[in-house]
Design an enzyme around this catalytic site. Structure first.
Site, PDB file in Angstrom:
ATOM      1  N   ALA A   1      -8.902  -5.214   6.858  1.00 16.34           N
ATOM      2  CA  ALA A   1      -9.281  -4.674   5.486  1.00 16.34           C
ATOM      3  C   ALA A   1     -10.525  -5.764   4.702  1.00 16.34           C
ATOM      4  CB  ALA A   1      -8.268  -5.044   4.608  1.00 16.34           C
ATOM      5  N   TYR A   2     -11.167  -5.185   3.739  1.00 14.17           N
ATOM      6  CA  TYR A   2     -11.960  -6.019   3.057  1.00 14.17           C
ATOM      7  C   TYR A   2     -11.185  -6.831   2.031  1.00 14.17           C
ATOM      8  CZ  TYR A   2     -15.988  -7.517   0.326  1.00 14.17           C
ATOM      9  OH  TYR A   2     -17.110  -8.131  -0.284  1.00 14.17           O
TER      10      TYR A   2
ATOM     11  N   LYS B   1      -8.398  -0.353  -2.370  1.00 15.67           N
ATOM     12  CA  LYS B   1      -7.276   0.007  -1.436  1.00 15.67           C
ATOM     13  C   LYS B   1      -6.527   1.288  -1.977  1.00 15.67           C
ATOM     14  CE  LYS B   1      -5.751  -2.723   1.052  1.00 15.67           C
ATOM     15  NZ  LYS B   1      -5.951  -2.932   2.352  1.00 15.67           N
TER      16      LYS B   1
ATOM     17  N   GLN C   1      -4.861 -13.006   8.814  1.00  7.96           N
ATOM     18  CA  GLN C   1      -3.488 -13.490   8.691  1.00  7.96           C
ATOM     19  C   GLN C   1      -2.384 -12.709   9.249  1.00  7.96           C
ATOM     20  OE1 GLN C   1      -2.601 -15.854   5.038  1.00  7.96           O
ATOM     21  NE2 GLN C   1      -3.687 -14.157   4.136  1.00  7.96           N
TER      22      GLN C   1
ATOM     23  N   TYR D   1     -11.645  -4.176  -5.352  1.00  6.72           N
ATOM     24  CA  TYR D   1     -10.839  -4.425  -4.326  1.00  6.72           C
ATOM     25  C   TYR D   1      -9.356  -3.390  -4.431  1.00  6.72           C
ATOM     26  CZ  TYR D   1      -7.092  -6.528  -1.437  1.00  6.72           C
ATOM     27  OH  TYR D   1      -6.015  -6.641  -0.603  1.00  6.72           O
TER      28      TYR D   1
ATOM     29  N   THR E   1      -2.003  -3.173  -1.481  1.00  8.68           N
ATOM     30  CA  THR E   1      -1.748  -4.292  -2.340  1.00  8.68           C
ATOM     31  C   THR E   1      -1.200  -4.129  -3.456  1.00  8.68           C
ATOM     32  OG1 THR E   1      -3.167  -6.133  -3.516  1.00  8.68           O
ATOM     33  CG2 THR E   1      -4.261  -3.726  -3.159  1.00  8.68           C
ATOM     34  N   ASP E   2      -0.691  -5.264  -4.218  1.00 14.11           N
ATOM     35  CA  ASP E   2      -0.116  -5.087  -5.646  1.00 14.11           C
ATOM     36  C   ASP E   2      -1.226  -5.067  -6.534  1.00 14.11           C
ATOM     37  OD1 ASP E   2      -1.161  -7.690  -4.741  1.00 14.11           O
ATOM     38  OD2 ASP E   2      -0.036  -8.814  -5.949  1.00 14.11           O
TER      39      ASP E   2
ATOM     40  N   ASP F   1     -16.577  -2.638  14.699  1.00 14.02           N
ATOM     41  CA  ASP F   1     -16.875  -2.817  13.576  1.00 14.02           C
ATOM     42  C   ASP F   1     -16.385  -1.701  12.344  1.00 14.02           C
ATOM     43  OD1 ASP F   1     -18.227  -3.691  10.952  1.00 14.02           O
ATOM     44  OD2 ASP F   1     -20.014  -4.183  11.821  1.00 14.02           O
TER      45      ASP F   1
ATOM     46  N   TRP G   1       0.066 -11.348  -2.434  1.00 17.16           N
ATOM     47  CA  TRP G   1       0.087 -12.986  -2.263  1.00 17.16           C
ATOM     48  C   TRP G   1       0.360 -13.478  -1.102  1.00 17.16           C
ATOM     49  CZ3 TRP G   1       1.842 -16.070  -7.234  1.00 17.16           C
ATOM     50  CH2 TRP G   1       1.136 -15.397  -8.601  1.00 17.16           C
TER      51      TRP G   1
HETATM   52  P1  NDP Z   1      -7.563 -11.138   6.265  1.00 15.62           P
HETATM   53  O1  NDP Z   1      -8.614 -11.205   5.308  1.00 15.62           O
HETATM   54  O2  NDP Z   1      -6.852 -12.285   6.694  1.00 15.62           O
HETATM   55  O3  NDP Z   1      -7.945 -10.440   7.775  1.00 15.62           O
HETATM   56  C1  NDP Z   1      -8.956  -9.189   7.508  1.00 15.62           C
HETATM   57  C2  NDP Z   1      -8.843  -8.332   8.827  1.00 15.62           C
HETATM   58  O4  NDP Z   1      -9.820  -7.490   8.711  1.00 15.62           O
HETATM   59  C3  NDP Z   1      -9.353  -9.455  10.048  1.00 15.62           C
HETATM   60  O5  NDP Z   1      -8.287  -9.245  11.155  1.00 15.62           O
HETATM   61  C4  NDP Z   1     -10.585  -8.936  10.392  1.00 15.62           C
HETATM   62  O6  NDP Z   1     -11.203  -8.864  11.774  1.00 15.62           O
HETATM   63  C5  NDP Z   1     -10.694  -7.636   9.679  1.00 15.62           C
HETATM   64  N1  NDP Z   1     -11.896  -6.964   9.510  1.00 15.62           N
HETATM   65  C6  NDP Z   1     -12.795  -7.646   8.193  1.00 15.62           C
HETATM   66  N2  NDP Z   1     -13.798  -7.015   8.333  1.00 15.62           N
HETATM   67  C7  NDP Z   1     -13.882  -6.300   9.399  1.00 15.62           C
HETATM   68  C8  NDP Z   1     -14.950  -5.288   9.849  1.00 15.62           C
HETATM   69  N3  NDP Z   1     -16.152  -5.144   9.414  1.00 15.62           N
HETATM   70  N4  NDP Z   1     -14.728  -4.552  10.921  1.00 15.62           N
HETATM   71  C9  NDP Z   1     -13.309  -4.797  11.664  1.00 15.62           C
HETATM   72  N5  NDP Z   1     -12.244  -5.579  11.082  1.00 15.62           N
HETATM   73  C10 NDP Z   1     -12.811  -6.123  10.085  1.00 15.62           C
HETATM   74  O7  NDP Z   1      -6.357 -10.181   5.776  1.00 15.62           O
HETATM   75  P2  NDP Z   1      -4.900 -10.243   5.692  1.00 15.62           P
HETATM   76  O8  NDP Z   1      -4.244 -10.228   6.842  1.00 15.62           O
HETATM   77  O9  NDP Z   1      -4.410 -11.206   4.441  1.00 15.62           O
HETATM   78  O10 NDP Z   1      -4.435  -8.922   4.779  1.00 15.62           O
HETATM   79  C11 NDP Z   1      -3.827  -8.046   5.629  1.00 15.62           C
HETATM   80  C12 NDP Z   1      -3.502  -6.600   4.929  1.00 15.62           C
HETATM   81  O11 NDP Z   1      -2.688  -6.996   3.511  1.00 15.62           O
HETATM   82  C13 NDP Z   1      -4.757  -6.127   4.448  1.00 15.62           C
HETATM   83  O12 NDP Z   1      -4.681  -4.645   4.181  1.00 15.62           O
HETATM   84  C14 NDP Z   1      -4.777  -6.629   2.767  1.00 15.62           C
HETATM   85  O13 NDP Z   1      -5.695  -5.761   2.132  1.00 15.62           O
HETATM   86  C15 NDP Z   1      -3.341  -6.750   2.622  1.00 15.62           C
HETATM   87  N6  NDP Z   1      -2.980  -7.720   1.465  1.00 15.62           N
HETATM   88  C16 NDP Z   1      -3.390  -8.987   1.409  1.00 15.62           C
HETATM   89  C17 NDP Z   1      -2.902  -9.833   0.620  1.00 15.62           C
HETATM   90  C18 NDP Z   1      -3.569 -11.137   0.581  1.00 15.62           C
HETATM   91  O14 NDP Z   1      -3.194 -12.182  -0.347  1.00 15.62           O
HETATM   92  N7  NDP Z   1      -4.217 -11.713   1.680  1.00 15.62           N
HETATM   93  C19 NDP Z   1      -2.417  -9.164  -0.836  1.00 15.62           C
HETATM   94  C20 NDP Z   1      -1.889  -8.059  -0.555  1.00 15.62           C
HETATM   95  C21 NDP Z   1      -2.306  -7.261   0.224  1.00 15.62           C
HETATM   96  P3  NDP Z   1     -11.066 -10.247  12.663  1.00 15.62           P
HETATM   97  O15 NDP Z   1      -9.705 -10.181  13.203  1.00 15.62           O
HETATM   98  O16 NDP Z   1     -12.175  -9.691  13.771  1.00 15.62           O
HETATM   99  O17 NDP Z   1     -11.535 -11.145  11.843  1.00 15.62           O
END
Ligand code: NDP
Length: 296
Positions: free
Chosen positions: A66-67, A135, A13, A131, A107-108, A38, A156
């Protein structure tokens, strides 16, 4: 800043929003999704990140990878810690060694949610699930690396693309008249676009002033329960001729999940608003702007 910004993440995202900003502004950014590198193997991650940084020669690094599968993490702690602790630790070390600004997201869910006010950066942490714990370990590793690094704790997150609550609600409304949504967890919804813009601002500010390093809270302004957010999504959707459903308020106890979530995960954004020329946008305003970009 010489060299492009290297962004870890490509189709996530926040990463996608960064790519859109790069395209709109002409700002040089290079994206490394999991197809490029990876990040899930903690043994190989240090040398792989070193190699990529040496090859690209970035002027700064943003980690949007992130995971993020909160419930799945309960059964896959090793994978969550590899992505959320070991990978950012390696990025932060590589950046610190070169003096490169590094911007990271957390994250929150590092908080246990028992406070009755929005959380400030110095409040004690206490994650309630794997999770959040992974983090938190990532934030700590980033700060321990000692370089010019900013961690943006956000909450969120939703956007026009990817897996998120807004898209899930719209999908469910396609085939249900009523949806039960949790009303006793409160937080601050945040548009992925706002995360991307703030991350760029933070990275540039850090390049000018390494003294800005530290943890900052970043979210939409104003409080919402998941049920409030669902109701707002359907109101916006109805205005655009999209799917809607009635929202039935339920409790956390009515909707058991593998990971326990904090009842209060509101983030106080005063610190970032003081340090940077940034104002957290009211969450309803950002939601409407995001939904303007979705197809109905
Ligand atoms: P997404 O789940 O949408 O995207 C995860 C990203 O991580 C993708 O770009 C993906 O790569 C990459 N990724 C996952 N697995 C691997 C791997 N094995 N190797 C390399 N890259 C990998 O995350 P968001 O954009 O939602 O989150 C952005 C940040 O915000 C994160 O740090 C998350 O913890 C934090 N956050 C998110 C929240 C939420 O509600 N989503 C809430 C609070 C914090 P690829 O582009 O190749 O798919």
């Amino acid at each position: 800043m010489t060299g492009p910004i290297l962004v870890f993440g490509r189709d996530g995202q926040v990463a996608r929003e960064l790519a859109d900003l790069a395209e709109a502004s002409g700002r040089a950014m290079t994206f490394a999704g999991r197809g490029t590198l990876d990040l899930s193997d903690p043994k190989a991650v240090d040398s792989a990140i070193e190699g990529l940084i040496a090859e690209i020669g970035p002027g700064a690094v943003i980690n949007a990878a992130a995971y993020t599968a909160v419930d799945r993490a309960e059964g896959e702690p090793d994978a969550a810690f590899a992505l959320n602790r070991d990978a950012p630790a390696a990025m932060a070390r590589a950046c610190a060694a070169r003096g490169l600004p590094f911007t990271h997201f957390s994250t929150d869910y590092v908080f246990d949610g028992t406070l009755d006010r929005p959380y400030v950066e110095t409040d004690p942490t206490g994650p309630t699930g794997v999770y959040g714990a992974s983090k938190l370990a990532g934030e700590q590793a980033v700060s321990a690396a000692g370089g010019p690094a900013i961690t943006l704790r956000t909450s969120w997150v939703y956007g026009a693309h990817g897996a998120n609550f807004v898209r899930t609600m719209l999908r469910l409304a396609g085939d249900r008249d009523e949806i039960g949504v949790v009303a006793d967890q409160i937080g601050r919804p945040t548009w992925a676009r706002d995360c991307a813009q703030a991350a760029l601002l933070a990275t540039d500010a850090l390049a000018r002033d390494p003294g800005l390093a530290g943890v900052y809270h970043l979210s939409g302004a104003g409080d919402a329960s998941w049920a409030d957010l669902a109701a707002a999504i359907f109101a916006e959707s109805a205005r655009r001729g999209g799917p809607t459903a009635r929202v039935r308020a339920i409790t956390t106890a009515d909707y058991p999940t593998p990971a326990k979530r904090p009842a209060n995960s509101r983030l106080d954004c005063g610190k970032i608003e003081t340090a940077l020329p940034w104002r957290c946008r009211p969450w309803r305003e950002s939601l409407a702007a995001c939904m303007n970009e979705m197809e109905f």
